[in-house]
Design a protein around this motif. Structure first.
Motif, PDB file in Angstrom:
ATOM      1  N   ALA A 191      54.818  29.440  73.908  1.00  0.00           N
ATOM      2  CA  ALA A 191      56.188  30.113  74.372  1.00  0.00           C
ATOM      3  C   ALA A 191      57.319  29.139  74.278  1.00  0.00           C
ATOM      4  CB  ALA A 191      56.121  30.845  75.367  1.00  0.00           C
ATOM      5  N   SER A 192      58.620  29.486  73.816  1.00  0.00           N
ATOM      6  CA  SER A 192      59.788  28.308  73.858  1.00  0.00           C
ATOM      7  C   SER A 192      60.248  28.664  75.209  1.00  0.00           C
ATOM      8  CB  SER A 192      60.777  28.548  72.696  1.00  0.00           C
ATOM      9  OG  SER A 192      60.741  29.811  72.761  1.00  0.00           O
ATOM     10  N   VAL A 193      60.840  27.582  75.585  1.00  0.00           N
ATOM     11  CA  VAL A 193      61.546  27.306  77.137  1.00  0.00           C
ATOM     12  C   VAL A 193      63.154  27.443  76.731  1.00  0.00           C
ATOM     13  CG1 VAL A 193      61.926  25.945  78.978  1.00  0.00           C
ATOM     14  CG2 VAL A 193      59.795  25.884  77.838  1.00  0.00           C
TER      15      VAL A 193
ATOM     16  N   GLY B 229      59.556  22.984  74.160  1.00  0.00           N
ATOM     17  CA  GLY B 229      61.040  22.698  74.690  1.00  0.00           C
ATOM     18  C   GLY B 229      61.358  21.342  74.137  1.00  0.00           C
ATOM     19  N   LEU B 230      62.585  20.920  74.308  1.00  0.00           N
ATOM     20  CA  LEU B 230      63.036  19.800  73.959  1.00  0.00           C
ATOM     21  C   LEU B 230      62.871  18.246  75.160  1.00  0.00           C
ATOM     22  CD1 LEU B 230      66.458  20.346  71.936  1.00  0.00           C
ATOM     23  CD2 LEU B 230      64.286  19.900  71.055  1.00  0.00           C
ATOM     24  N   SER B 231      62.315  18.876  76.312  1.00  0.00           N
ATOM     25  CA  SER B 231      62.304  18.026  77.132  1.00  0.00           C
ATOM     26  C   SER B 231      60.802  16.987  76.857  1.00  0.00           C
ATOM     27  CB  SER B 231      61.959  18.467  78.778  1.00  0.00           C
ATOM     28  OG  SER B 231      63.075  19.387  79.065  1.00  0.00           O
TER      29      SER B 231
ATOM     30  N   LEU C 257      77.839  27.149  72.591  1.00  0.00           N
ATOM     31  CA  LEU C 257      78.535  26.699  73.877  1.00  0.00           C
ATOM     32  C   LEU C 257      77.918  26.061  74.845  1.00  0.00           C
ATOM     33  CD1 LEU C 257      80.914  29.990  74.116  1.00  0.00           C
ATOM     34  CD2 LEU C 257      81.322  27.782  73.037  1.00  0.00           C
ATOM     35  N   ILE C 258      76.499  26.596  74.994  1.00  0.00           N
ATOM     36  CA  ILE C 258      75.697  25.623  76.101  1.00  0.00           C
ATOM     37  C   ILE C 258      75.447  24.435  75.590  1.00  0.00           C
ATOM     38  CG2 ILE C 258      73.692  25.761  77.395  1.00  0.00           C
ATOM     39  CD1 ILE C 258      73.529  28.848  77.254  1.00  0.00           C
ATOM     40  N   ILE C 259      74.980  24.093  74.282  1.00  0.00           N
ATOM     41  CA  ILE C 259      74.824  22.890  73.568  1.00  0.00           C
ATOM     42  C   ILE C 259      75.933  22.011  73.922  1.00  0.00           C
ATOM     43  CG2 ILE C 259      74.309  21.814  71.461  1.00  0.00           C
ATOM     44  CD1 ILE C 259      71.696  23.334  72.878  1.00  0.00           C
TER      45      ILE C 259
END
Ligand code: FMN
Length: 168
Positions: free
Chosen positions: A50-52, A79-81, A123-125
């Motif tokens: 599952a994605s984060v 995720g990207l972490s 916008l968050i990015i």
């Protein structure tokens, strides 16, 4: 007893990992909203890819209602972490352990393409990228570097199916 694979995704990376794993092992695979508790009744092991988003695992609360109590659960947050982002990974793990204290957790890295983002996500990015640019290279987390790259070049891709080899 059969083992089952479930995935929850917004943009497709968790699905790519889950499908590759299910195919390799020849396990049945379900999208998390479609799987029923009856589908899992005989499952010995369940793998949840599952994605984060914002530190939380997609679909985890709904999963709780469907997973039989005696099944062995492996959760694979995408995720990207990176493995270097200790605090970020700890935050993800904390959220999982609250719901599934017994789960085995294996972190995977995904990908992100700006074109797939909805406006609030864009916008968050932008916001994360802007605050990351103010930091020195040493201060930046790997997830911040990745998000800066999405903002400037349009995408990042750390998806690595070789990571699935050692999962049992
Ligand atoms: C708005 C937003 C918030 C995100 N938050 C996190 C996060 O908290 N931790 C993380 O590791 N990755 C985070 N990501 C990156 C995604 O988890 C990553 O792109 C993942 O591969 C997406 O999976 P999917 O393609 O299955 O939806 C975020 C991405 C977006 C767009």
């Amino acid at each position: 007893m059969v083992n089952s694979v479930i995935y929850a995704t917004k943009k497709g990376s968790a699905e790519i990992y889950a499908k590759a794993f299910a195919q390799k092992k020849n396990y049945p695979i379900y999208e998390h909203k479609q799987v029923l508790s009856e589908d899992l009744i005989d499952a010995e092991k369940i793998y949840y890819f599952a994605s984060v988003y914002a530190g939380s695992l997609l679909g985890i609360e709904e999963l709780k209602k469907k997973v039989p109590k005696n099944s062995q659960l492996t959760i694979l947050p995408v995720g990207l972490s990176s493995a270097n982002d200790h605090e970020k990974l700890a935050e993800i793990r904390e959220g999982i352990v609250k719901v599934f204290p017994q789960a085995k957790i294996i972190h995977l890295r995904g990908r992100l393409n700006k074109e797939q983002l909805k406006l609030p996500e864009k916008l968050i990015i932008k916001m994360i990228s802007k605050s990351s640019r103010k930091k020195s290279e040493q201060e930046k987390l790997d997830i911040e570097k990745a998000i800066e790259q999405v903002d400037t070049t349009g995408s990042v891709d750390y998806l690595d199916l070789a990571e699935l080899v050692n999962i049992d």
